[in-house]
Scaffold this motif. Structure first.
Motif, PDB file in Angstrom:
ATOM      1  N   TRP A  22      -3.229  12.748  -7.585  1.00 44.96           N
ATOM      2  CA  TRP A  22      -3.326  13.013  -6.148  1.00 44.96           C
ATOM      3  C   TRP A  22      -4.335  14.125  -5.873  1.00 44.96           C
ATOM      4  O   TRP A  22      -5.167  14.020  -4.975  1.00 44.96           O
ATOM      5  N   ALA A  23      -4.272  15.193  -6.675  1.00 40.80           N
ATOM      6  CA  ALA A  23      -5.197  16.314  -6.478  1.00 40.80           C
ATOM      7  C   ALA A  23      -6.639  15.861  -6.676  1.00 40.80           C
ATOM      8  O   ALA A  23      -7.531  16.236  -5.894  1.00 40.80           O
ATOM      9  N   LYS A  24      -6.878  15.058  -7.698  1.00 41.24           N
ATOM     10  CA  LYS A  24      -8.236  14.551  -7.948  1.00 41.24           C
ATOM     11  C   LYS A  24      -8.723  13.703  -6.761  1.00 41.24           C
ATOM     12  O   LYS A  24      -9.849  13.862  -6.293  1.00 41.24           O
TER      13      LYS A  24
ATOM     14  N   ALA B 173       3.380   6.025  -5.622  1.00 38.73           N
ATOM     15  CA  ALA B 173       3.073   6.202  -7.048  1.00 38.73           C
ATOM     16  C   ALA B 173       1.996   7.271  -7.243  1.00 38.73           C
ATOM     17  O   ALA B 173       2.117   8.132  -8.133  1.00 38.73           O
ATOM     18  N   ALA B 174       0.963   7.253  -6.418  1.00 38.08           N
ATOM     19  CA  ALA B 174      -0.113   8.243  -6.541  1.00 38.08           C
ATOM     20  C   ALA B 174       0.401   9.641  -6.217  1.00 38.08           C
ATOM     21  O   ALA B 174       0.061  10.612  -6.906  1.00 38.08           O
TER      22      ALA B 174
ATOM     23  N   ALA C 187       0.826  -1.210   0.000  1.00 37.44           N
ATOM     24  CA  ALA C 187       0.000   0.000   0.000  1.00 37.44           C
ATOM     25  C   ALA C 187       0.858   1.257   0.000  1.00 37.44           C
ATOM     26  O   ALA C 187       0.510   2.257  -0.649  1.00 37.44           O
ATOM     27  N   GLN C 188       1.989   1.238   0.702  1.00 38.38           N
ATOM     28  CA  GLN C 188       2.878   2.406   0.698  1.00 38.38           C
ATOM     29  C   GLN C 188       3.455   2.652  -0.694  1.00 38.38           C
ATOM     30  O   GLN C 188       3.646   3.806  -1.090  1.00 38.38           O
ATOM     31  N   HIS C 189       3.709   1.589  -1.444  1.00 39.98           N
ATOM     32  CA  HIS C 189       4.169   1.757  -2.829  1.00 39.98           C
ATOM     33  C   HIS C 189       3.071   2.409  -3.671  1.00 39.98           C
ATOM     34  O   HIS C 189       3.353   3.250  -4.531  1.00 39.98           O
TER      35      HIS C 189
END
Length: 187
Positions: A177-179, A169-170, A163-165
């Motif tokens: 990320w903004a979306k 990436a996001a 999940a941290q990966h």
């Protein structure tokens, strides 16, 4: 433990102030009001079924922070509102936790089969974070291995790393990320 790690990171010249670990003693509403609007990520890593995550992560989500967490407490509600694609879920479900405990969870089984965990726990058990002070963090390692890992940290470890990966990436994709952040606030 967090103060020892923070001291190491905060004084590492290679980081050049790009990362800072801060521990807020006496955490309360007035402190939350100052830090929640500035947060990009909310880590809600309670063991599923323990109901440890609640309104704090809802406030973070409403302020645009994305959540990485287990399917526990408010994380379930946040996921249902924002969609699975806008939250980072990891770890055992309540049913999986119950089944693992019913079968007789043995953290050594995971430890012995995971070289990365072995390395990390040896590191925690050493004086790396507390130079000259031996065994200061050893109780943390002991809790995980010799006291049954009551919060199933080792059982969720590999999925947490996955999940941290996904978070990394996001976060590297500013538009994505903004979306996601806007959808967390709006929903």
């Amino acid at each position: 433990a967090i103060n020892a790690v923070g001291n190491m990171i905060n004084n590492d010249e290679r980081i050049h102030g790009r990362l800072k670990v801060a521990f807020l003693p006496n955490y309360r509403v007035s402190l939350a009001a100052r830090i929640i609007p500035a947060a990009d990520l909310s880590e809600q890593i309670s063991t599923a079924g323990k109901e440890a995550s609640g309104t704090g992560n809802m406030k973070l989500s409403l302020n645009g922070a994305l959540t990485i967490g287990t399917l526990d407490g408010a994380n379930v509600e946040i996921r249902d509102c924002v969609g699975e694609e806008n939250i980072f879920i990891f770890g055992k479900t309540v049913e999986e936790v119950e089944e693992l405990q019913r079968q007789g969870y043995n953290p050594f089984d995971i430890y012995e089969s995971n070289e990365c965990l072995q390395t990390l726990l040896e590191w925690i058990g050493s004086d790396f974070f507390t130079p000259g002070e031996h065994n200061v963090l050893l109780p943390l390692k002991e809790s995980l291995l010799n006291h049954g890992d009551p919060f199933l940290v080792l059982a969720d470890f590999d999925d947490y790393i996955r999940a941290q990966h996904e978070v990394d990436a996001a976060y590297g994709d500013k538009e994505k990320w903004a979306k996601m952040a806007i959808l967390n606030s709006a929903r």
